[in-house]
Write a protein that holds these residues in place. Structure first.
Motif, PDB file in Angstrom:
ATOM      1  N   GLY A 177     -20.001  -5.602  10.719  1.00  0.00           N
ATOM      2  CA  GLY A 177     -19.707  -6.848  11.419  1.00  0.00           C
ATOM      3  C   GLY A 177     -18.241  -6.959  11.778  1.00  0.00           C
ATOM      4  O   GLY A 177     -17.648  -6.047  12.349  1.00  0.00           O
ATOM      5  N   ASN A 178     -17.642  -8.087  11.412  1.00  0.00           N
ATOM      6  CA  ASN A 178     -16.246  -8.351  11.762  1.00  0.00           C
ATOM      7  C   ASN A 178     -15.262  -7.914  10.690  1.00  0.00           C
ATOM      8  O   ASN A 178     -14.086  -8.314  10.728  1.00  0.00           O
ATOM      9  CB  ASN A 178     -16.052  -9.849  12.035  1.00  0.00           C
ATOM     10  N   TYR A 179     -15.730  -7.108   9.732  1.00  0.00           N
ATOM     11  CA  TYR A 179     -14.843  -6.743   8.622  1.00  0.00           C
ATOM     12  C   TYR A 179     -14.852  -5.242   8.343  1.00  0.00           C
ATOM     13  O   TYR A 179     -15.879  -4.574   8.473  1.00  0.00           O
ATOM     14  CB  TYR A 179     -15.219  -7.503   7.346  1.00  0.00           C
ATOM     15  N   ALA A 180     -13.687  -4.748   7.974  1.00  0.00           N
ATOM     16  CA  ALA A 180     -13.534  -3.375   7.491  1.00  0.00           C
ATOM     17  C   ALA A 180     -13.113  -3.457   6.028  1.00  0.00           C
ATOM     18  O   ALA A 180     -12.206  -4.219   5.677  1.00  0.00           O
ATOM     19  CB  ALA A 180     -12.486  -2.620   8.305  1.00  0.00           C
ATOM     20  N   TYR A 181     -13.792  -2.681   5.194  1.00  0.00           N
ATOM     21  CA  TYR A 181     -13.530  -2.680   3.752  1.00  0.00           C
ATOM     22  C   TYR A 181     -12.917  -1.337   3.383  1.00  0.00           C
ATOM     23  O   TYR A 181     -13.539  -0.291   3.584  1.00  0.00           O
ATOM     24  CB  TYR A 181     -14.832  -2.915   2.986  1.00  0.00           C
ATOM     25  N   LEU A 182     -11.703  -1.371   2.856  1.00  0.00           N
ATOM     26  CA  LEU A 182     -10.967  -0.149   2.561  1.00  0.00           C
ATOM     27  C   LEU A 182     -10.669  -0.071   1.061  1.00  0.00           C
ATOM     28  O   LEU A 182     -10.302  -1.082   0.445  1.00  0.00           O
ATOM     29  CB  LEU A 182      -9.673  -0.112   3.374  1.00  0.00           C
ATOM     30  N   VAL A 183     -10.846   1.119   0.474  1.00  0.00           N
ATOM     31  CA  VAL A 183     -10.542   1.310  -0.943  1.00  0.00           C
ATOM     32  C   VAL A 183      -9.484   2.386  -1.085  1.00  0.00           C
ATOM     33  O   VAL A 183      -9.389   3.305  -0.261  1.00  0.00           O
ATOM     34  CB  VAL A 183     -11.805   1.678  -1.746  1.00  0.00           C
ATOM     35  N   ALA A 184      -8.695   2.274  -2.163  1.00  0.00           N
ATOM     36  CA  ALA A 184      -7.515   3.127  -2.273  1.00  0.00           C
ATOM     37  C   ALA A 184      -7.209   3.473  -3.722  1.00  0.00           C
ATOM     38  O   ALA A 184      -7.885   3.036  -4.655  1.00  0.00           O
ATOM     39  CB  ALA A 184      -6.318   2.420  -1.638  1.00  0.00           C
ATOM     40  N   ASP A 185      -6.158   4.262  -3.864  1.00  0.00           N
ATOM     41  CA  ASP A 185      -5.669   4.649  -5.179  1.00  0.00           C
ATOM     42  C   ASP A 185      -5.077   3.424  -5.884  1.00  0.00           C
ATOM     43  O   ASP A 185      -4.812   2.400  -5.258  1.00  0.00           O
ATOM     44  CB  ASP A 185      -4.607   5.740  -5.032  1.00  0.00           C
ATOM     45  N   GLN A 186      -4.851   3.560  -7.186  1.00  0.00           N
ATOM     46  CA  GLN A 186      -4.227   2.486  -7.952  1.00  0.00           C
ATOM     47  C   GLN A 186      -2.726   2.527  -7.726  1.00  0.00           C
ATOM     48  O   GLN A 186      -2.037   3.440  -8.199  1.00  0.00           O
ATOM     49  CB  GLN A 186      -4.543   2.647  -9.436  1.00  0.00           C
ATOM     50  N   PRO A 187      -2.153   1.547  -6.998  1.00  0.00           N
ATOM     51  CA  PRO A 187      -0.728   1.604  -6.679  1.00  0.00           C
ATOM     52  C   PRO A 187       0.169   1.309  -7.883  1.00  0.00           C
ATOM     53  O   PRO A 187       1.236   1.878  -8.020  1.00  0.00           O
ATOM     54  CB  PRO A 187      -0.572   0.536  -5.597  1.00  0.00           C
ATOM     55  N   SER A 188      -0.278   0.380  -8.740  1.00  0.00           N
ATOM     56  CA  SER A 188       0.501  -0.011  -9.906  1.00  0.00           C
ATOM     57  C   SER A 188      -0.394  -0.868 -10.791  1.00  0.00           C
ATOM     58  O   SER A 188      -1.546  -1.145 -10.456  1.00  0.00           O
ATOM     59  CB  SER A 188       1.740  -0.814  -9.484  1.00  0.00           C
ATOM     60  N   SER A 189       0.147  -1.303 -11.912  1.00  0.00           N
ATOM     61  CA  SER A 189      -0.648  -2.126 -12.826  1.00  0.00           C
ATOM     62  C   SER A 189      -0.965  -3.488 -12.232  1.00  0.00           C
ATOM     63  O   SER A 189      -1.896  -4.172 -12.683  1.00  0.00           O
ATOM     64  CB  SER A 189       0.104  -2.308 -14.144  1.00  0.00           C
ATOM     65  N   THR A 190      -0.231  -3.884 -11.196  1.00  0.00           N
ATOM     66  CA  THR A 190      -0.467  -5.189 -10.580  1.00  0.00           C
ATOM     67  C   THR A 190      -0.933  -5.084  -9.126  1.00  0.00           C
ATOM     68  O   THR A 190      -1.183  -6.099  -8.493  1.00  0.00           O
ATOM     69  CB  THR A 190       0.819  -6.042 -10.624  1.00  0.00           C
ATOM     70  N   GLY A 191      -1.021  -3.867  -8.603  1.00  0.00           N
ATOM     71  CA  GLY A 191      -1.413  -3.671  -7.208  1.00  0.00           C
ATOM     72  C   GLY A 191      -2.924  -3.620  -7.056  1.00  0.00           C
ATOM     73  O   GLY A 191      -3.665  -3.350  -8.007  1.00  0.00           O
ATOM     74  N   SER A 192      -3.393  -3.861  -5.840  1.00  0.00           N
ATOM     75  CA  SER A 192      -4.832  -3.896  -5.557  1.00  0.00           C
ATOM     76  C   SER A 192      -5.323  -2.551  -5.039  1.00  0.00           C
ATOM     77  O   SER A 192      -4.557  -1.741  -4.529  1.00  0.00           O
ATOM     78  CB  SER A 192      -5.133  -4.993  -4.530  1.00  0.00           C
ATOM     79  N   GLU A 193      -6.657  -2.339  -5.181  1.00  0.00           N
ATOM     80  CA  GLU A 193      -7.284  -1.100  -4.705  1.00  0.00           C
ATOM     81  C   GLU A 193      -8.411  -1.362  -3.708  1.00  0.00           C
ATOM     82  O   GLU A 193      -8.949  -0.436  -3.125  1.00  0.00           O
ATOM     83  CB  GLU A 193      -7.856  -0.297  -5.880  1.00  0.00           C
ATOM     84  N   PHE A 194      -8.792  -2.624  -3.512  1.00  0.00           N
ATOM     85  CA  PHE A 194      -9.877  -2.986  -2.592  1.00  0.00           C
ATOM     86  C   PHE A 194      -9.350  -4.021  -1.608  1.00  0.00           C
ATOM     87  O   PHE A 194      -8.795  -5.048  -2.010  1.00  0.00           O
ATOM     88  CB  PHE A 194     -11.072  -3.529  -3.376  1.00  0.00           C
ATOM     89  N   PHE A 195      -9.551  -3.746  -0.306  1.00  0.00           N
ATOM     90  CA  PHE A 195      -8.954  -4.587   0.734  1.00  0.00           C
ATOM     91  C   PHE A 195      -9.992  -4.931   1.803  1.00  0.00           C
ATOM     92  O   PHE A 195     -10.809  -4.091   2.177  1.00  0.00           O
ATOM     93  CB  PHE A 195      -7.771  -3.872   1.381  1.00  0.00           C
ATOM     94  N   ILE A 196      -9.926  -6.162   2.289  1.00  0.00           N
ATOM     95  CA  ILE A 196     -10.823  -6.620   3.355  1.00  0.00           C
ATOM     96  C   ILE A 196      -9.973  -6.977   4.575  1.00  0.00           C
ATOM     97  O   ILE A 196      -9.047  -7.784   4.478  1.00  0.00           O
ATOM     98  CB  ILE A 196     -11.644  -7.840   2.912  1.00  0.00           C
ATOM     99  N   PHE A 197     -10.303  -6.365   5.723  1.00  0.00           N
ATOM    100  CA  PHE A 197      -9.603  -6.634   6.981  1.00  0.00           C
ATOM    101  C   PHE A 197     -10.548  -7.332   7.957  1.00  0.00           C
ATOM    102  O   PHE A 197     -11.699  -6.907   8.131  1.00  0.00           O
ATOM    103  CB  PHE A 197      -9.111  -5.336   7.621  1.00  0.00           C
ATOM    104  N   ASP A 198     -10.048  -8.380   8.580  1.00  0.00           N
ATOM    105  CA  ASP A 198     -10.766  -9.021   9.678  1.00  0.00           C
ATOM    106  C   ASP A 198     -10.495  -8.199  10.943  1.00  0.00           C
ATOM    107  O   ASP A 198      -9.350  -8.067  11.375  1.00  0.00           O
ATOM    108  CB  ASP A 198     -10.273 -10.455   9.856  1.00  0.00           C
ATOM    109  N   ILE A 199     -11.562  -7.621  11.521  1.00  0.00           N
ATOM    110  CA  ILE A 199     -11.401  -6.770  12.706  1.00  0.00           C
ATOM    111  C   ILE A 199     -12.082  -7.391  13.925  1.00  0.00           C
ATOM    112  O   ILE A 199     -12.457  -6.697  14.864  1.00  0.00           O
ATOM    113  CB  ILE A 199     -11.982  -5.364  12.452  1.00  0.00           C
TER     114      ILE A 199
END
Length: 481
Positions: A177-199
């Motif tokens: 739909g209108n969203y892209a879901y991106l997953v990534a490495d662990q950037p830090s103890s406080t950083g995120s690994e799952f991101f939602i983009f409105d496309i």
């Protein structure tokens, strides 16, 4: 009478040794603090430099709009004159005095120019920093636009996770739909690994929400109001499956974490109906498991069924009663599993691709399999089209080709007779293969991105790519003129 001699010499030595240890430890701590500070400043400066470079392209575009003849070949600085942008000198400096920018203009044709915005750090941290962005500008008054075509793909939009420190490389992407879901490495103890983009507007993808899972996330699959994530975690207290409620994309929330008491990292996932099909990286345990996720908030921790395959399973595709697995087995890169009875998944077919390259993706469509692998040896292929006989599952090669680098992911547009590939080629991270003649796939077009492309999705209009870069991780590719 006995006299006890004072051991003052030993006391002095002990004091000196203690002082030396204290100085050594203190010096190490100070060095670590200084290095950490430099890393944070470096990340901040990369963002500032990227914004300064991008604003240079926008200013040059404004100059073009006031008159194409104002875009003169050469090197330029920028300045505001009476509220409008104009070229001034050969470079300009930002307000902080720390970054120098140069706009380079070169001719592609009389009515088409290549514009490059190059930014260097000139003050502050001594470590070098350079950011370069480029675009093409046309003389709209003279150029006759051709219909959009994948023969000339172009970058339509770029998105960033916003993480500025640590490991930020993405691993997977899912578009719905209108969203892209991106997953990534662990950037830090406080950083995120799952991101939602409105496309909804592909030209301006917007980061809408994000989640900290606490571990590297390899893959994501979206079904209904939930995103199912596979993680690098393993063991009885470290969940391989994380489920996120995405009913409100602005505030995604983890609703369950499930461990299957194995020793493997979970790699890929597909959810169909009440079941999640999960693959893992080999560690003397099962590499294919089926989990009941009828209630995503409380997945059943004991798998419905599982299968030991003896090698990493990097990706899977589900169609009907079969699961198609892309593996690292040198004598069986494709494994086909009968899943008609989820409690007893059964290996029914193996295909060995020439060479020793690990398979990265396998797609099924219209009784054909599309296989991609890492860089293969000699003339052995890393993209193959195979026929699959549904009656006896016999497999035969239709066509194949070799790209000079890893093919990390593929997306199929069979109606358009083309396959989108995400590669590690240094100047062709996006490669579009023409499969009009499936016996002889050929490169139709390509694009140079800023880092290796690790995953790709196609929604019928645009290709969405996860790219290894510290600043920009989402690239949206569309048809060009």
């Amino acid at each position: 009478m006995k006299f006890r001699r004072k051991k003052s010499g030993y006391a002095v030595i002990e004091i000196l040794l203690a002082a030396a240890v204290f100085v050594t430890i203190g010096t190490s701590i100070v060095y670590l603090l200084i290095d950490s500070g430099y890393s944070n400043l470096q990340g901040r400066d990369r963002v500032l430099a990227a914004n300064f470079a991008q604003s240079g392209l926008e200013a040059t575009r404004n100059i073009r709009d006031s008159g194409f003849d104002k875009l003169t070949i050469g090197n330029h600085g920028l300045a505001l004159q009476n509220g409008s942008w104009a070229f001034s000198g050969e470079s300009d400096i930002d307000q902080s005095g720390r970054f120098s920018r140069q706009i380079q203009i070169s001719a592609i044709s009389a009515d088409r120019l290549l514009v490059t915005s190059n930014v260097n750090r000139i003050a502050g941290i001594s470590r070098p920093l350079n950011i370069t962005f480029s675009t093409y500008l046309n003389n709209w008054n003279k150029t006759t636009l051709l219909p959009p075509s994948w023969n000339t793909p172009q970058i339509v939009g770029i998105g960033s996770t916003g993480e500025t420190t640590g490991n930020r490389n993405p691993f997977g992407i899912f578009v719905l739909g209108n969203y892209a879901y991106l997953v990534a490495d662990q950037p830090s103890s406080t950083g995120s690994e799952f991101f939602i983009f409105d496309i909804s507007n592909p030209q301006t993808p917007t980061l809408t929400g994000k989640v900290l899972t606490g571990k590297r996330v390899y893959s994501v699959f979206v079904s209904g109001n939930y995103a199912f994530l596979t993680t690098q975690a393993q063991g009885s207290t470290r969940p391989e499956l994380v489920v996120v409620d995405i009913s409100n994309p602005a505030t995604p929330t983890i609703v369950s974490r499930t461990s299957f008491n194995g020793n493997n990292y979970a790699k890929d996932i597909v959810v169909v109906g009440n079941y999640a099909y999960i693959t893992t990286l080999n560690s003397n345990s099962r590499e294919f498991i089926i989990v009941n996720v009828t209630d995503p908030v409380h997945p059943v921790t004991t798998p419905v069924g599982s299968l030991e395959l003896g090698s990493n399973v990097n990706a899977l595709n589900i169609n009907g009663n079969y699961a198609y697995l892309a593996t690292a087995n040198d004598s069986g890169e494709i494994r086909i599993i009968n899943i008609s009875n989820p409690a007893v998944p059964t290996l029914v077919k193996t295909y060995n691709n020439p060479g020793l390259a690990d398979a990265t993706e396998v797609l099924f469509s219209n009784d054909k399999l599309f296989l991609s692998t890492l860089t293969n040896s000699g003339t052995n292929p890393n993209f193959v089209i195979l026929s699959l006989n549904p009656s006896d599952l016999s497999i035969a090669v239709i066509g194949q080709t070799q790209l000079a680098g890893n093919i990390n992911g593929i997306a199929l547009d069979e109606a358009g007779n083309q396959v989108f590939t995400a590669t590690s080629l240094s100047s062709q991270e996006f490669v579009l293969l023409d499969i009009t003649n499936q016996a002889a796939p050929v490169i139709k077009s390509s694009l140079n991105l800023i880092g290796a492309a690790v995953a790709i999705n196609y929604n019928g209009s645009y290709a969405f790519m996860a790219v290894n870069d510290l600043i920009q991780q989402l690239f949206i590719i569309g048809q060009g003129q």
